[in-house]
Design a protein around this motif. Sequence first.
Motif, PDB file in Angstrom:
ATOM      1  N   ILE A  61       0.831  -1.201   0.000  1.00 27.83           N
ATOM      2  CA  ILE A  61       0.000   0.000   0.000  1.00 27.83           C
ATOM      3  C   ILE A  61       0.865   1.250   0.000  1.00 27.83           C
ATOM      4  N   TYR A  62       1.937   1.197   0.789  1.00 25.79           N
ATOM      5  CA  TYR A  62       2.821   2.358   0.784  1.00 25.79           C
ATOM      6  C   TYR A  62       3.365   2.603  -0.608  1.00 25.79           C
ATOM      7  N   GLU A  63       3.742   1.512  -1.270  1.00 22.13           N
ATOM      8  CA  GLU A  63       4.312   1.668  -2.598  1.00 22.13           C
ATOM      9  C   GLU A  63       3.275   2.253  -3.550  1.00 22.13           C
ATOM     10  N   LEU A  64       2.054   1.742  -3.441  1.00 24.38           N
ATOM     11  CA  LEU A  64       0.991   2.232  -4.320  1.00 24.38           C
ATOM     12  C   LEU A  64       0.670   3.691  -4.000  1.00 24.38           C
ATOM     13  N   LEU A  65       0.630   4.019  -2.698  1.00 26.54           N
ATOM     14  CA  LEU A  65       0.295   5.400  -2.321  1.00 26.54           C
ATOM     15  C   LEU A  65       1.328   6.372  -2.882  1.00 26.54           C
ATOM     16  N   ASP A  66       2.574   5.918  -2.918  1.00 21.52           N
ATOM     17  CA  ASP A  66       3.606   6.775  -3.497  1.00 21.52           C
ATOM     18  C   ASP A  66       3.352   6.998  -4.977  1.00 21.52           C
ATOM     19  N   GLU A  67       2.817   5.988  -5.596  1.00 23.13           N
ATOM     20  CA  GLU A  67       2.685   6.038  -7.046  1.00 23.13           C
ATOM     21  C   GLU A  67       1.431   6.799  -7.498  1.00 23.13           C
ATOM     22  N   ILE A  68       0.346   6.628  -6.773  1.00 24.72           N
ATOM     23  CA  ILE A  68      -0.921   7.114  -7.305  1.00 24.72           C
ATOM     24  C   ILE A  68      -1.185   8.581  -6.979  1.00 24.72           C
ATOM     25  N   MET A  69      -0.391   9.163  -6.150  1.00 26.04           N
ATOM     26  CA  MET A  69      -0.584  10.584  -5.900  1.00 26.04           C
ATOM     27  C   MET A  69       0.773  11.232  -5.720  1.00 26.04           C
ATOM     28  N   ASP A  70       0.912  12.416  -6.306  1.00 24.63           N
ATOM     29  CA  ASP A  70       2.182  13.106  -6.205  1.00 24.63           C
ATOM     30  C   ASP A  70       1.925  14.536  -5.768  1.00 24.63           C
ATOM     31  N   PHE A  71       2.439  14.898  -4.618  1.00 23.91           N
ATOM     32  CA  PHE A  71       2.291  16.248  -4.077  1.00 23.91           C
ATOM     33  C   PHE A  71       0.824  16.679  -4.077  1.00 23.91           C
ATOM     34  N   GLY A  72      -0.035  15.736  -3.774  1.00 26.11           N
ATOM     35  CA  GLY A  72      -1.447  16.071  -3.677  1.00 26.11           C
ATOM     36  C   GLY A  72      -2.207  15.984  -4.982  1.00 26.11           C
ATOM     37  N   TYR A  73      -1.537  15.655  -6.068  1.00 27.78           N
ATOM     38  CA  TYR A  73      -2.235  15.544  -7.343  1.00 27.78           C
ATOM     39  C   TYR A  73      -2.373  14.080  -7.723  1.00 27.78           C
ATOM     40  N   PRO A  74      -3.580  13.629  -8.035  1.00 23.69           N
ATOM     41  CA  PRO A  74      -3.778  12.230  -8.394  1.00 23.69           C
ATOM     42  C   PRO A  74      -3.025  11.883  -9.674  1.00 23.69           C
ATOM     43  N   GLN A  75      -2.498  10.671  -9.710  1.00 23.49           N
ATOM     44  CA  GLN A  75      -1.776  10.182 -10.890  1.00 23.49           C
ATOM     45  C   GLN A  75      -2.544   9.005 -11.484  1.00 23.49           C
ATOM     46  N   ASN A  76      -1.883   8.251 -12.280  1.00 15.77           N
ATOM     47  CA  ASN A  76      -2.513   7.105 -12.932  1.00 15.77           C
ATOM     48  C   ASN A  76      -2.970   6.075 -11.915  1.00 15.77           C
ATOM     49  N   LEU A  77      -4.252   5.773 -11.927  1.00 17.16           N
ATOM     50  CA  LEU A  77      -4.783   4.831 -10.946  1.00 17.16           C
ATOM     51  C   LEU A  77      -5.232   3.528 -11.601  1.00 17.16           C
ATOM     52  N   SER A  78      -4.903   3.370 -12.854  1.00 14.77           N
ATOM     53  CA  SER A  78      -5.390   2.179 -13.550  1.00 14.77           C
ATOM     54  C   SER A  78      -4.628   0.946 -13.082  1.00 14.77           C
ATOM     55  N   PRO A  79      -5.336  -0.043 -12.580  1.00 11.61           N
ATOM     56  CA  PRO A  79      -4.669  -1.238 -12.076  1.00 11.61           C
ATOM     57  C   PRO A  79      -3.868  -1.937 -13.177  1.00 11.61           C
ATOM     58  N   GLU A  80      -4.419  -1.920 -14.354  1.00 12.64           N
ATOM     59  CA  GLU A  80      -3.768  -2.632 -15.447  1.00 12.64           C
ATOM     60  C   GLU A  80      -2.359  -2.111 -15.657  1.00 12.64           C
ATOM     61  N   ILE A  81      -2.261  -0.797 -15.618  1.00 16.00           N
ATOM     62  CA  ILE A  81      -0.962  -0.202 -15.899  1.00 16.00           C
ATOM     63  C   ILE A  81      -0.050  -0.311 -14.692  1.00 16.00           C
ATOM     64  N   LEU A  82      -0.619  -0.039 -13.519  1.00 16.36           N
ATOM     65  CA  LEU A  82       0.231  -0.071 -12.328  1.00 16.36           C
ATOM     66  C   LEU A  82       0.812  -1.456 -12.117  1.00 16.36           C
ATOM     67  N   LYS A  83       0.042  -2.447 -12.487  1.00 16.59           N
ATOM     68  CA  LYS A  83       0.522  -3.816 -12.272  1.00 16.59           C
ATOM     69  C   LYS A  83       1.730  -4.110 -13.138  1.00 16.59           C
ATOM     70  N   LEU A  84       1.925  -3.300 -14.150  1.00 21.84           N
ATOM     71  CA  LEU A  84       3.078  -3.547 -15.008  1.00 21.84           C
ATOM     72  C   LEU A  84       4.370  -3.162 -14.305  1.00 21.84           C
ATOM     73  N   TYR A  85       4.334  -2.126 -13.523  1.00 22.75           N
ATOM     74  CA  TYR A  85       5.610  -1.777 -12.884  1.00 22.75           C
ATOM     75  C   TYR A  85       5.610  -1.913 -11.376  1.00 22.75           C
ATOM     76  N   ILE A  86       4.444  -1.997 -10.737  1.00 25.90           N
ATOM     77  CA  ILE A  86       4.478  -2.431  -9.337  1.00 25.90           C
ATOM     78  C   ILE A  86       4.065  -3.882  -9.364  1.00 25.90           C
ATOM     79  N   THR A  87       5.043  -4.720  -9.436  1.00 23.21           N
ATOM     80  CA  THR A  87       4.752  -6.122  -9.713  1.00 23.21           C
ATOM     81  C   THR A  87       4.619  -6.927  -8.439  1.00 23.21           C
ATOM     82  N   GLN A  88       4.793  -6.240  -7.338  1.00 26.06           N
ATOM     83  CA  GLN A  88       4.697  -6.961  -6.067  1.00 26.06           C
ATOM     84  C   GLN A  88       3.296  -7.553  -5.924  1.00 26.06           C
TER      85      GLN A  88
END
Lengths: 438, 1026
Positions: A112-139
């Motif tokens: 979750i920490y890893e995902l939280l780092d990825e999906i929001m940056d400085f308060g701005y939402p980023q890419n939240l698509s599971p399909e894509i995130l699963k490509l580089y957060i492979t845990q």
Amino acid sequence: MPVAASAIYFLNLRGDVLINRLYRDDVGGNMVDAFRMHIMQTKELGTCPVRQIGGCSFLYMRISNVYIVIVVSSNANVACAFKFVCEAVALFKSYFGGAFDEDAIRNNFVLIYELLDEIMDFGYPQNLSPEILKLYITQEGVRSPFSSKPSEKPVPNATLQVTGAVGWRREGLVYKKNEVFLDIVESVNLLMSSKGSVLRCDVTGKILMKCFLSGMPDLKLGLNDKIGLEKESQLKSRPAKSGKTIELDDVTFHQCVNLTRFNSEKTVSFVPPDGEFELMKYRITEGVNLPFRVLPTIKELGRTRMEVNVKVKSVFGAKMFALGVVVKVPVPKQTAKASFQVTSGRAKYNASIDCLVWKIRKFPGQTEATMSAEVELISTMAEKKPWTRPPIQMEFQVPMFTASGLRVRFLKVWEKSGYNTVEWVRYITKAGSYEIRC
Amino acid sequence: MALSGMRGLSVFISDVRNCQNKEQERLRIDKELGNIRTRFKNEKGLTPYEKKKYVWKMLYIYMLGYDVDFGHMEAISLISAPKYPEKQVGYIVTSCLLNENHDFLRVVINAVRNDIIGRNETFQCLALTMVGNIGGKEFAESLAPDVQRLLISSSCRPLVRKKAALCLLRLYRKNPDVVNIDGWSDCMSQLLDERDLGVLTSVMSLFVALVSNNNEAYRNCLPKCVKILERLARNQDIPQEYTYYGIPSPWLQVKTTKALQYFPTVEDPNTRRALFEVLQRILMGTDVVKNVNKNNASHAVLFEALALVMHLDAEKEMMSQCVALLGKFIAVREPNIRYLGLENMTRMLLITDVQDIIKRHQTQILTSLKDPDISIRRRALDLLYGMCDVTNAKDIVEELLQYLSTADFAMREELALKAAILAEKFAPDLSWYVDVILQLIDKAGDFVSDDIWYRVVQFVTNNEDLQPYAAAKAREYLDKPALHETMVKVSAYILGEYSHLLARRPGCRPKEIFAIINEKLPKVSKPTVAILLSTYAKIMMHTQPPYPELQEQIWAIFRKYESYIDVEIQQRAVEYFVLSRKGAALVDVLAEMPKFPERQSALLKKAEDAEVDTADQSAIKLRSQQQTSNALVVTDQQHVNGSILGNQLGLVKMPSQKMEASTHNQGLTKENGAVSKVDPEPTPSADLLGDLLGPLAMEGPPAAPVSGEKNMISALEATPDAAGALALATVGDQSNSVQPIVNIAERFHALCLQDSGVLYEDPYIQIGIKAEWRAHHGHLVLFLGNKNTSPLLSVRALILPPSHLKMELSLVPETIPPRAQVQCLLEVVNLRASRDVAVLDFLYKFGTAVVSVKLQLPAVLNKFLRPISVSAEEFFPQWNSLSGPPLKLQEVVRGVKPMSLLEMANLFASLHLGVIPGLDTNPNNLVSCTGFYSEGTRAMLCLIRVETDPSDRTQLRITIASGDPTLTFELKEFIKEHLVNIPMSTHAPAPAPAPAPAPAAVPLQPQSPITPAGYTDPGVMLAGLL
């Protein structure tokens, strides 16, 4: 884009912090104490999802047994924040492959920490698509024992997909049997006055799709919506078929839908992502078919007795039936006893929600059921406040019925290899907030 | 508790405790409440067991904070149940759920009463506890007699009687009438004979409450209390269970001692002796030991005993014993004990005369000042502040100054203030005072309030001997590299005024002083810049003829600041620049500051405000207040006798206090409603008179030059050639004649419109006046205030009354003692209308100088007028009936001081001419109606109409009608006088020195022939002509 969050907290129901992440330093680390003090431990909890304490706004929602609290100090986009929370929860679920609850969070906090780092940056939402995130957060998430086994998939080139023309679909998918499942889920919101006139009525619906298709298929969906049909008849220069057409008020599509084509031809055509996704959402306010009519009569006989009579009529087709019908009739807090007579189902008094709860498991169409109850009240010390008479609430599910009248006219699939597909369509209508004043 | 048998209850409680979160708990409780409701509603009724169980559950839910608004009836019904477990829950739940105003309680009164008068003592106890806990008015009325009977009855067990006593105490607090029966004091005294200590302790609580309200009625109990104390102190007949760490019932001891403090004195010598013996024993027997609990108990007793000792005015020996004991306390390591020791010492100090004994512990107290615990440091500071007097002031202040540099920031402000006050109050000589304050500013500039440095400036200004010293000191401080801004302010001010006194010393030439002050200019804030500008102007003034170089420099600075953003600074720069161009006239304009009128130190006021009341509301506080004022008087006298220089300091507070007393007397002697005018509260009245004393008093010196100079500027522009005579500040006229500080004509004019104010003031004396007018009688009080430190001799006051006034002056004392104020009464009776003015011929001798002044007394025509409000129907017939001269006179007046109609109406109102709005249809006209009182005519109606011209405000037509031709004429002339232009800056008439002009009823103003007539007071002039 406005800021959505300065910090996000995940709390359990007692108010302990499970996980938190600070995105901006304009809020202090002890914000959650304020939330606990001023919201969780008061009766305010659950009354309003946005609260301002001091200079900070707290946006919170409860998902199973977890509170997700977003703290912002600036003028944030609240809708964006809530959307972010919903999407994040969907993302977590797809990683854990099951329920999102306190245990799941405890088991997966590194992820979750890893995902939280990825999906929001400085308060701005980023890419939240599971399909894509699963490509580089492979845990892998720690899956709950009941969830389905993860399928072994090859790890393709992530960059290609993220930057490619069709960002949501991998190439080279192969299925033995090409199937498409289409679910149309509607929920009816109603507020009816005690005299039977409709004060507010709308239907929110969504079309969920599950695709198991090989290659890069191009799909086209036809509905019986007014604009689409008119456009079609215009293009084909022949009069529109007679039949019921509906007007969709707000339509939101999944990013895969080709909007330029929708704008020009009014057809929904898209290359679907693999697996399950929400194709579109819509809302209609005109011409809603209400599945149930409720006729309540509540009489207060003196200070300590009440008589409640509720008649429920089902107005959908006789071949259909509703499941899990629950009628909740509010009664005053000082209710002591209630005795019932019902034509079907079972009724009882529930003291913790101050309601008479009448449950009917299966309710056939074009029938009616009545409940009559005698309620005895206890006399109290507090000065007699007139009872506010909250509305009667109803819950139900009607399969194969759409309150909006929406129908899928066709679903066409084109693929280079030209394989045959099997399409499945389901309809279901649920009660949103279905309230009748009495 | 009989909970063990109730399984449902324990299951419920454990359910609630096992709830994960608040929401679950709420659900569980709502469910249970629903269940209870159903059960209570059950037609079949409940068994007593069930009822008890559900009521316990209700109580538990209630205690968790949920609303329980039903089931009270069930709870109440349990009170009348026959068995103990049910009764118990009934009583407990009733006393928790209901409050005294509940209607339901009426239902139970009878059941409760039955329990109280019943024979079962456990039931009695339950009932008494409940009554004590809720005990409203109704309970008090219906149950008090029964409770009293229980308390007195000898057949009851001590347990019941204890509860009865406490119950009665609660009822008494709710409704004091419950023990207002005859002979209750006898009952009390019998009760105090009780042998059982438990009952006695409860009874004593009741007794304390009773005595605190009315000690007179329970006088007969006093010996009993002493006996109890004796018994406890001798440890006779004390059961083991009432001894706490070897101390016989400390609670009872404390309560008894407290009760004794409510009696004013102990008269009976035997009792007194016995009491002192006991107190002695307590004082001797108390010590600091290891055990904390024992310490707490014995110290509680000790401090109560100390309070009693203070209250009873014990002998010196005992007091010193107390102080010795406290001295032991403050030497202990344990901070709590040290704190208590210091606090009690401070309290003792306030009340009794033990300063000398406390002084022995001074070193110890000074060590406490360095304690790590701030509350102890504060106590020590308070104590030091309290114990300071002339003998040890120097040490203490020095110590405080030393401590200041290391002190906590939280304390510094208070410390600085207290040090400043002590230095001021007890200064052995003024130079020391100046040293101390300058050191103070140097060490803790941030914490030195403006009042402190204003004060030092006032002293320096008022004491010529001090000026060179202060200037030298200020010069020294300026050499320091890092200087606090307050120090810059005070040095700049002092050097500006007095640097010329240092001229011979090295480094003190004007140029050098200017240079060193000017160094600071870029770094200081705006208010300081303003002061620095004044300083430059003063330096320039002192260097006449000017050094061109210095002048250029200063002018450059003035020019630079002429366009400064701050208006104040800008104005100063502009004005000083223009003034400095006047050359020699500058000396006259920017003369040295006059002496400040003495007033109460703003610091003392501030300290008084800041003082927090720690002592409880009892006789102690009152006494302490009296005591402090006495102490002040004592120190005053010491100063007057003891020191030559410092005598001004200690007296700071005196004048206002004396005056306060005098106003009170005055207020009492007046028969009419005038008393209400005298403010009963001492502080405001002191203020009022303080202001009366010093109308020129400036809060701080910086304000002075500005206002003074502003006037001068305007005057300068108008009459440049009269500049020499203008200064409000005394011009450096070195002859020994005494110049009045105030403009006499102006004061007289003001007093014509007001009833109180200053009539005359010069450096030695101030004459204030306070008048009251009733019909044709006038009652004037002259306040003759000696502003100086030496007496005014051969004081003589003569009234020269005009023919129309009968005046009688009370005896004026031959001498006015230093810094004192005397009052003279002057009775005035008006015989007829006239504009002649009474004159006071006043003469006194100061040293060798004889001063004689003639003062017009504001017993003028308008003082005998009373406005009358009449309606149009009444007015016009009167107006028409008085027709033509001499009863009705009309005149066009020109050269009227231009003023708006509203201003004129205000002027009329202050002349006691009642303006009646709306009577005249023309809005530019004023109509007023007034009654004139004289001995002959009593009330005489006067009607006045003024027609103004909106286009030319300088002229108007006035018509006056009354039943008496002289009155009409005089009134017309009088109003005219007040309407024509009166320049406010008429020059102060210098009363002729020793050779007084021939005493005559004619004017006092020796007018200089060159003064243009237009600039003098026309009233005075007219009076002269007549």
